[in-house]
Design a protein around this motif. Structure first.
Motif, PDB file in Angstrom:
ATOM      1  N   LYS A   4     -17.163   5.265  -1.674  1.00 39.04           N
ATOM      2  CA  LYS A   4     -16.091   4.862  -3.111  1.00 39.04           C
ATOM      3  C   LYS A   4     -16.110   3.473  -1.789  1.00 39.04           C
ATOM      4  O   LYS A   4     -15.833   3.177  -0.884  1.00 39.04           O
ATOM      5  CB  LYS A   4     -14.926   5.049  -2.422  1.00 39.04           C
ATOM      6  N   VAL A   5     -16.761   2.166  -2.689  1.00 38.80           N
ATOM      7  CA  VAL A   5     -16.171   0.845  -2.847  1.00 38.80           C
ATOM      8  C   VAL A   5     -14.549   1.248  -3.163  1.00 38.80           C
ATOM      9  O   VAL A   5     -13.647   1.250  -4.584  1.00 38.80           O
ATOM     10  CB  VAL A   5     -16.705  -0.550  -3.670  1.00 38.80           C
ATOM     11  N   VAL A   6     -13.834  -0.008  -2.438  1.00 33.43           N
ATOM     12  CA  VAL A   6     -13.033  -0.321  -2.420  1.00 33.43           C
ATOM     13  C   VAL A   6     -12.449  -1.831  -3.163  1.00 33.43           C
ATOM     14  O   VAL A   6     -13.005  -2.293  -1.741  1.00 33.43           O
ATOM     15  CB  VAL A   6     -11.605   0.279  -1.500  1.00 33.43           C
ATOM     16  N   ARG A   7     -11.216  -2.453  -2.958  1.00 30.11           N
ATOM     17  CA  ARG A   7     -11.253  -4.080  -3.209  1.00 30.11           C
ATOM     18  C   ARG A   7     -10.714  -4.333  -1.841  1.00 30.11           C
ATOM     19  O   ARG A   7     -11.199  -5.429  -1.873  1.00 30.11           O
ATOM     20  CB  ARG A   7     -10.269  -3.760  -4.771  1.00 30.11           C
ATOM     21  N   ASP A   8     -10.145  -3.346  -1.460  1.00 28.08           N
ATOM     22  CA  ASP A   8      -9.058  -4.237   0.094  1.00 28.08           C
ATOM     23  C   ASP A   8      -8.904  -3.399   0.543  1.00 28.08           C
ATOM     24  O   ASP A   8      -9.069  -2.115   0.268  1.00 28.08           O
ATOM     25  CB  ASP A   8      -7.996  -5.206   0.091  1.00 28.08           C
ATOM     26  N   ILE A   9      -8.458  -3.328   1.158  1.00 25.01           N
ATOM     27  CA  ILE A   9      -7.237  -2.282   2.613  1.00 25.01           C
ATOM     28  C   ILE A   9      -5.795  -1.629   1.279  1.00 25.01           C
ATOM     29  O   ILE A   9      -5.899  -0.482   2.171  1.00 25.01           O
ATOM     30  CB  ILE A   9      -6.581  -3.164   3.848  1.00 25.01           C
ATOM     31  N   ASP A  10      -5.314  -2.298   0.242  1.00 23.90           N
ATOM     32  CA  ASP A  10      -4.844  -1.770  -0.432  1.00 23.90           C
ATOM     33  C   ASP A  10      -5.026  -0.424  -0.807  1.00 23.90           C
ATOM     34  O   ASP A  10      -4.507   0.866  -0.285  1.00 23.90           O
ATOM     35  CB  ASP A  10      -3.635  -2.808  -0.563  1.00 23.90           C
ATOM     36  N   GLU A  11      -6.538  -1.309  -1.418  1.00 21.80           N
ATOM     37  CA  GLU A  11      -6.174   0.371  -1.920  1.00 21.80           C
ATOM     38  C   GLU A  11      -7.450   0.603  -1.161  1.00 21.80           C
ATOM     39  O   GLU A  11      -7.300   2.842  -1.599  1.00 21.80           O
ATOM     40  CB  GLU A  11      -7.880   0.123  -3.061  1.00 21.80           C
ATOM     41  N   ALA A  12      -7.717   0.840  -0.340  1.00 22.11           N
ATOM     42  CA  ALA A  12      -8.148   1.898   0.424  1.00 22.11           C
ATOM     43  C   ALA A  12      -7.412   3.014   2.018  1.00 22.11           C
ATOM     44  O   ALA A  12      -7.240   4.464   1.403  1.00 22.11           O
ATOM     45  CB  ALA A  12      -9.099   1.069   2.784  1.00 22.11           C
ATOM     46  N   ILE A  13      -5.998   2.387   1.796  1.00 19.82           N
ATOM     47  CA  ILE A  13      -4.734   2.827   2.232  1.00 19.82           C
ATOM     48  C   ILE A  13      -4.394   3.940   1.403  1.00 19.82           C
ATOM     49  O   ILE A  13      -3.909   5.249   1.419  1.00 19.82           O
ATOM     50  CB  ILE A  13      -4.016   1.810   2.921  1.00 19.82           C
ATOM     51  N   ALA A  14      -3.795   3.730   0.004  1.00 18.68           N
ATOM     52  CA  ALA A  14      -3.150   4.433  -1.045  1.00 18.68           C
ATOM     53  C   ALA A  14      -4.271   5.342  -1.408  1.00 18.68           C
ATOM     54  O   ALA A  14      -3.945   6.792  -1.985  1.00 18.68           O
ATOM     55  CB  ALA A  14      -3.060   3.195  -2.426  1.00 18.68           C
ATOM     56  N   HIS A  15      -5.724   5.005  -1.357  1.00 16.86           N
ATOM     57  CA  HIS A  15      -7.016   6.691  -1.503  1.00 16.86           C
ATOM     58  C   HIS A  15      -6.361   7.105  -0.189  1.00 16.86           C
ATOM     59  O   HIS A  15      -6.626   8.642  -0.279  1.00 16.86           O
ATOM     60  CB  HIS A  15      -8.302   5.784  -1.290  1.00 16.86           C
ATOM     61  N   ILE A  16      -6.801   6.616   1.389  1.00 18.44           N
ATOM     62  CA  ILE A  16      -6.372   7.893   1.527  1.00 18.44           C
ATOM     63  C   ILE A  16      -5.457   8.689   1.958  1.00 18.44           C
ATOM     64  O   ILE A  16      -5.046  10.119   2.150  1.00 18.44           O
ATOM     65  CB  ILE A  16      -6.085   7.067   2.918  1.00 18.44           C
TER      66      ILE A  16
END
Length: 418
Positions: free
Chosen positions: A322-334
């Motif tokens: 998945k392509v994410v906008r930034d580290i915020d979205e990455a942490i939220a997804h995880i």
């Protein structure tokens, strides 16, 4: 066969043995562990012959490749099992080790020391190596153990456990301390999970189905282990060659294990450059790629990812991206989809690295390394009883200390409480 009577007898024998084992000297336990390691290597032909029968039955049943990989033994894996026992012998004995002491104003001296849990039940599926790992860790930490492996590995586990028990008893371990359940009927599991007062804890190792069944149905306390929906996040500052090496290792080195990566997240700022490299590397390893719409727009190699892909532990050569906008979205997804196992960030940004480790809720959080290192052997624990994904009373790879509890020792000189 009266399954309940057989299981209760095993548990009673283990309980009786645990009282002697709990006060056994470190030197005796270590001698037994070394003998157990030696016998695995000396009798490897016997173990491999039994394992080949299990494998043939599994092939006839059409079990998938990842399951066969978990079931398979070879000389290298047997040597690793033996080495795990030797490393366990070399580790400090946690029993009676103290980590707290105080003298109260009234003169009472209070100490806190580690003590064995007592009798541990291990219920596991296709991995015969668990038989050796669990036996070694339980005995070294002063615990009797009852092992119940999956029916698909019954011959392998019976061979391994019989050799280990004989070596252990011949070298000072009390008879009954190492029990193996030869009953393949699942009713044995249900009996085992209701032996309150005889078993102190049950640790299931296997798929989500097994773990959920044990947690929901056991009257014996359970430590949850296992399921791993593990992620790697490639930050915009990442060394991309490093990220490729880490991703390939995390996905393909042993795809059937719980610390294998299942989802890769990529910062949108580097997606156009990074994803073609990823596709080339993963296709070379025959990995099926499932991606979000942004991934599919960059490469036609990606099949569409469905919502359930983000929460799936494939245990196979399949990767969701998945392509994410930034580290915020990455942490939220995880934090939304992970199982509390192992997560990794590839980055040159120290601030992002520290933030990722602080905010991601998992038992092991890596910076610039593969999730495949979440393992008792790799952490220096000798082996592991499992990877705990809960928060009480242990989390992460469970070694010797995690198989102990606490006892308070209080010394007085006639004090009474007013």
């Amino acid at each position: 066969m009266d399954i309940e009577a057989v299981m209760r007898t095993k548990a009673e024998e283990a309980r009786k043995a645990s009282r002697k084992l709990g006060v056994l000297s470190t030197s005796v336990k270590n001698k037994a562990l070394m003998a157990m390691a030696d016998v695995l290597e000396k009798r490897s032909a016997m173990i491999l012959a039994a394992n080949e029968q299990d494998l043939e039955d599994a092939r006839q049943k059409g079990l998938k490749r990842s399951y066969l990989d978990r079931l398979m033994l070879n000389e290298t894996r047997i040597r690793q099992m033996a080495e795990g026992l030797r490393q366990t012998a070399a580790l400090p004995d946690p029993v009676c080790q103290g980590n707290y002491s105080t003298i109260r104003p009234n003169g009472l001296e209070i100490r806190r020391v580690r003590v064995p849990l007592g009798v541990i039940g291990i219920i596991y599926e296709a991995r015969p190596n668990v038989t050796a790992d669990a036996a070694g860790l339980c005995l070294k930490s002063g615990n009797a153990v009852i092992l119940r492996g999956g029916s698909e590995a019954i011959r392998s586990n019976t061979a391994i456990s019989s050799l280990l028990a004989q070596a252990a008893y011949e070298n000072g371990i009390p008879e009954g301390a190492l029990q193996f359940v030869e009953i393949t009927d699942r009713a044995a599991v249900d009996v085992m999970t209701h032996l309150s007062g005889l078993l102190d804890v049950i640790i299931p190792r296997g798929g989500a189905g097994l773990i959920n069944h044990i947690v929901k149905n056991s009257s014996v306390p359970v430590i949850q282990t296992g399921t791993g929906v593990c992620h790697t996040f490639v930050d915009d500052s990442a060394d991309q060659d490093m990220a490729i090496r880490i991703a390939v290792n995390a996905k393909t080195s042993h795809p059937s294990v719980c610390n294998a990566m299942e989802t890769l997240l990529v910062h949108e700022a580097v997606a156009d450059e990074f994803l073609p490299k990823l596709v080339e590397a993963m296709q070379a390893k025959k990995v099926e790629l499932r991606g979000c719409a942004s991934c599919q727009a960059i490469s036609e190699a990606f099949l569409p990812a469905a919502e359930e892909d983000w929460s799936t532990e494939y245990g196979d050569l399949i990767l969701s991206v998945k392509v994410v906008r930034d580290i915020d979205e990455a942490i939220a997804h995880i934090n939304q989809y992970n199982t509390g196992h192992s997560e990794s960030i590839v980055t040159r940004n120290l601030t992002n690295a520290h933030r990722f480790q602080r905010e991601v809720d998992a038992s092991a959080v890596y910076v610039n390394a593969s999730t495949r290192f979440t393992d008792g052997f790799e952490f220096g624990f000798g082996a592991e009883i499992g990877i705990s994904t809960q928060k009480l009373h242990a989390r992460g790879p469970m070694g010797l200390e995690e198989l102990t509890s606490m006892k308070y020792l209080i010394y007085g000189e006639g004090q009474i409480r007013e």
